[in-house]
Structures are given as C-alpha cells and as structure tokens.
Design an enzyme around this catalytic site. Structure first.
Site, PDB file in Angstrom:
ATOM      1  N   ASP A  45       0.853  -0.029  50.608  1.00 40.53           N
ATOM      2  CA  ASP A  45       0.696  -1.379  51.142  1.00 40.53           C
ATOM      3  C   ASP A  45      -0.067  -1.291  52.456  1.00 40.53           C
ATOM      4  OD1 ASP A  45       2.193  -4.203  50.364  1.00 40.53           O
ATOM      5  OD2 ASP A  45       1.634  -4.099  52.486  1.00 40.53           O
ATOM      6  N   ASP A  66      -5.487   0.590  52.502  1.00 46.54           N
ATOM      7  CA  ASP A  66      -6.389  -0.527  52.261  1.00 46.54           C
ATOM      8  C   ASP A  66      -6.948  -0.308  50.870  1.00 46.54           C
ATOM      9  OD1 ASP A  66      -8.486  -2.297  52.009  1.00 46.54           O
ATOM     10  OD2 ASP A  66      -9.490  -1.725  53.874  1.00 46.54           O
ATOM     11  N   VAL A  67      -6.531  -1.122  49.916  1.00 47.98           N
ATOM     12  CA  VAL A  67      -6.866  -0.850  48.518  1.00 47.98           C
ATOM     13  C   VAL A  67      -8.348  -1.033  48.208  1.00 47.98           C
ATOM     14  CG1 VAL A  67      -4.562  -1.292  47.587  1.00 47.98           C
ATOM     15  CG2 VAL A  67      -6.189  -3.203  47.865  1.00 47.98           C
ATOM     16  N   ASN A  93      -1.314  -3.631  41.705  1.00 42.33           N
ATOM     17  CA  ASN A  93      -0.829  -4.996  41.831  1.00 42.33           C
ATOM     18  C   ASN A  93      -1.335  -5.730  43.068  1.00 42.33           C
ATOM     19  OD1 ASN A  93       1.323  -7.221  41.513  1.00 42.33           O
ATOM     20  ND2 ASN A  93       1.911  -6.269  43.459  1.00 42.33           N
ATOM     21  N   TYR A 161     -11.130 -15.736  42.755  1.00 41.09           N
ATOM     22  CA  TYR A 161      -9.869 -15.206  42.236  1.00 41.09           C
ATOM     23  C   TYR A 161      -9.913 -15.156  40.710  1.00 41.09           C
ATOM     24  CZ  TYR A 161      -4.841 -14.694  41.428  1.00 41.09           C
ATOM     25  OH  TYR A 161      -3.613 -14.258  41.012  1.00 41.09           O
ATOM     26  N   LYS A 165      -9.834 -11.710  38.418  1.00 45.17           N
ATOM     27  CA  LYS A 165      -8.775 -11.422  37.452  1.00 45.17           C
ATOM     28  C   LYS A 165      -9.341 -11.296  36.037  1.00 45.17           C
ATOM     29  CE  LYS A 165      -5.421 -11.218  40.404  1.00 45.17           C
ATOM     30  NZ  LYS A 165      -4.762  -9.924  40.695  1.00 45.17           N
ATOM     31  N   THR A 196       6.018 -16.291  44.842  1.00 44.51           N
ATOM     32  CA  THR A 196       5.812 -15.177  45.766  1.00 44.51           C
ATOM     33  C   THR A 196       5.300 -15.709  47.100  1.00 44.51           C
ATOM     34  OG1 THR A 196       3.500 -14.856  45.120  1.00 44.51           O
ATOM     35  CG2 THR A 196       5.179 -13.686  43.828  1.00 44.51           C
TER      36      THR A 196
END
Length: 292
Positions: A45, A66-67, A93, A161, A165, A196
């Site tokens: 994370d 940092d993904v 995720n 977004y 996806k 969430t």
C-alpha cells in the site's frame, strides 16, 4: 458424488498472498479473509500509516509501494518471496477513482493518465512481477480487480476509470490463456458498487449521483467489502490442482466473477488429448471432467 467438507480455516494454509491496496476497502477485507483461511499476508500500500497496522494485525508483512512504479512493484513481490519463500496469490487490487475523472468532455488528459497509471499500468506491473515467481514454481493464482463498468455502460460516467477497468479485464483474459499451461490461474473480479472509502468519498458530495449508480444493482444497495473478499478467496483456491467433476458459474453482466482459465471441450481446440488447451469463453467458467 460424495460431498467434500472444506475447512475454511485451512483452505489457504501454506499460501503467501500479496495484496495491493490492502490497507482499506476490498483489499483490507480480503486480507482479513485470507488470513482467517490460513494464508500469510503481504500488504502492499502507498500509505504506511494505515498499511503497517493492518500487517501487524494479521501477523504479516507490510511493503510501501507506489503501484505505478516498476521498481517499487518488483520490490513488493521480491520482498514477499524473500521473506516468506513464495508468491502463491497476487490480488492486484489497488486503484483510484478521482472526481476529476468524469464525462469525456470534462476529463482532461492529466486526470485520464493518472487513472490509467494507477488502475491499469499497475496491474500490468504487478502481473509481470508475480509471474516471475509463479512461472518457475509452476503454480499460482492472480486475481485482478476490474469493475462492472468494464462490461456494461455506467450511469455515472468516469471515462478513464471505465477504460482502465476494461483494460484490466482484457489483460486478465489474455494472461489466463497464456499461463494456464504453467499451472497459473488468472481471473478478474468485476464488482458492482461497493461500500468502500473510495466510493464513499466519490459520492459524499453528490447523493444524486450515488443513487444513479444503484440503478445497476438489483438489490438496491452497495455491496460490502466482505462480500467481495469471499469471492476473491474462492478464486484463489478453486481449480487449484485437479478438483473433481465440473464447475459452471453463470455470470450476469457486471455482477460478480469472471473466470478466464477455461477448459473447452470442442475438439477443434484440443492440440494434446492428454491436456486440452485452456481457452477463454466469456462470462462462464467451466471445468470439464475429462473422464466424464
């Protein structure tokens, strides 16, 4: 066929699970669920203040990441393998859904690119890093978080977004076919709206927009993260090895699981009778018993 009893406290025993975005939302719920089923958890994370306490709670490992950064992602998976001996499960995720990602006419290029980097590029990087460990081992499970907007149009447009996806879903399909013969399963999770912090923040100032999002959900409510966590744990274990019989999951558009390692029983697609080629068939996941 005699029913088999599954001890859910041991279903993931001995497995090492790397979870990005594991400090909140679906990632946090999944980390807790997988730990309850026996897995060793590695939390990746960007926020140590939230990530480190989660790892401590679960007796696992925290790695700041940092993904969207290749070196940081490689370090995450390399650390997991060096610390715990393997990478058995990768739940990719982490994602963002910022308010400046909106209708196409209102979304500027910087907002578009930021979402692509965090939501799509990161999954590419995480899959690459995970596969470096899974391919030599000849086994593994990758679950990528896509979204229902990847397969149906959204009533609350977020153009980048949705595109990101869609890319996650297509990439999962491709990787599922490519690495099935290596014993690696690649699946995508396509949740509807989930309760969430990400969604709460997005809709906090716009209740009307939140209400429009619910038109996609027959139950008329947002899903809870724990409900998605159960689905991820299922995908992490099912088809692990050679289960008996046949599994078929019928998926309504945008609601639930999408499986991509699919045994297809049409002879035109079988190049080795002893090991039928694994192919994708949209919105179904079939395991065909070759003895039956």
């Amino acid at each position: 066929m005699t029913p088999t009893t599954v001890d859910l406290t041991q279903r993931l025993a001995g497995k090492v699970a790397v979870i990005t975005g594991g400090a909140s939302g679906i990632g946090l719920a999944t980390a807790r669920r997988m730990r309850a089923e026996g897995a060793t958890i590695v939390i990746g994370d960007i926020d140590p203040e939230t990530g480190e306490p989660v790892a401590e709670e679960l007796g696992g490992t925290f790695v700041a990441v940092d993904v969207a950064d290749e070196a940081a992602v490689d370090n995450l998976f390399d650390t997991a393998a060096a610390t715990h001996g393997s990478v058995d499960i990768a739940f990719n995720n982490a994602g963002i859904s910022p308010p400046d990602d909106d209708l196409i006419e209102n979304t500027e290029l910087p907002a578009w690119q930021k979402v692509q980097d965090v939501n799509l590029k990161s999954v590419y990087l995480c899959c690459r890093a995970a596969l470096r460990h899974m391919v030599p081992a000849g086994k593994g499970s990758i679950i990528n978080t896509a979204s229902f907007v990847a397969v149906v149009g959204s009533a609350t447009s977020q153009i980048s977004y949705t595109a990101s996806k869609g890319g996650v879903l297509a990439m999962s399909r491709e990787l599922g076919v490519q690495f099935a013969r290596n014993g690696i399963r690649v699946n995508a999770l396509c949740p509807g709206p989930v309760n969430t912090p990400l969604l709460q923040e997005l809709f906090a100032k716009d209740p009307e927009r939140a209400a429009r999002r619910l038109v996609h959900v027959p139950l008329g409510r947002f899903a809870e993260p724990e409900e998605l966590a159960a689905a991820v744990a299922f995908l992490a274990t099912w088809l692990d090895g050679t289960p008996p019989g046949q599994l078929t999951l019928r998926l309504d558009a945008g609601m639930g699981l999408v499986g991509h390692n699919v045994l297809h029983d049409r002879s035109a697609f079988v190049d080795d009778p002893a090991r039928p080629r694994l192919l994708y068939r949209g919105r179904f996941l079939d395991r065909v018993d070759q003895d039956g």
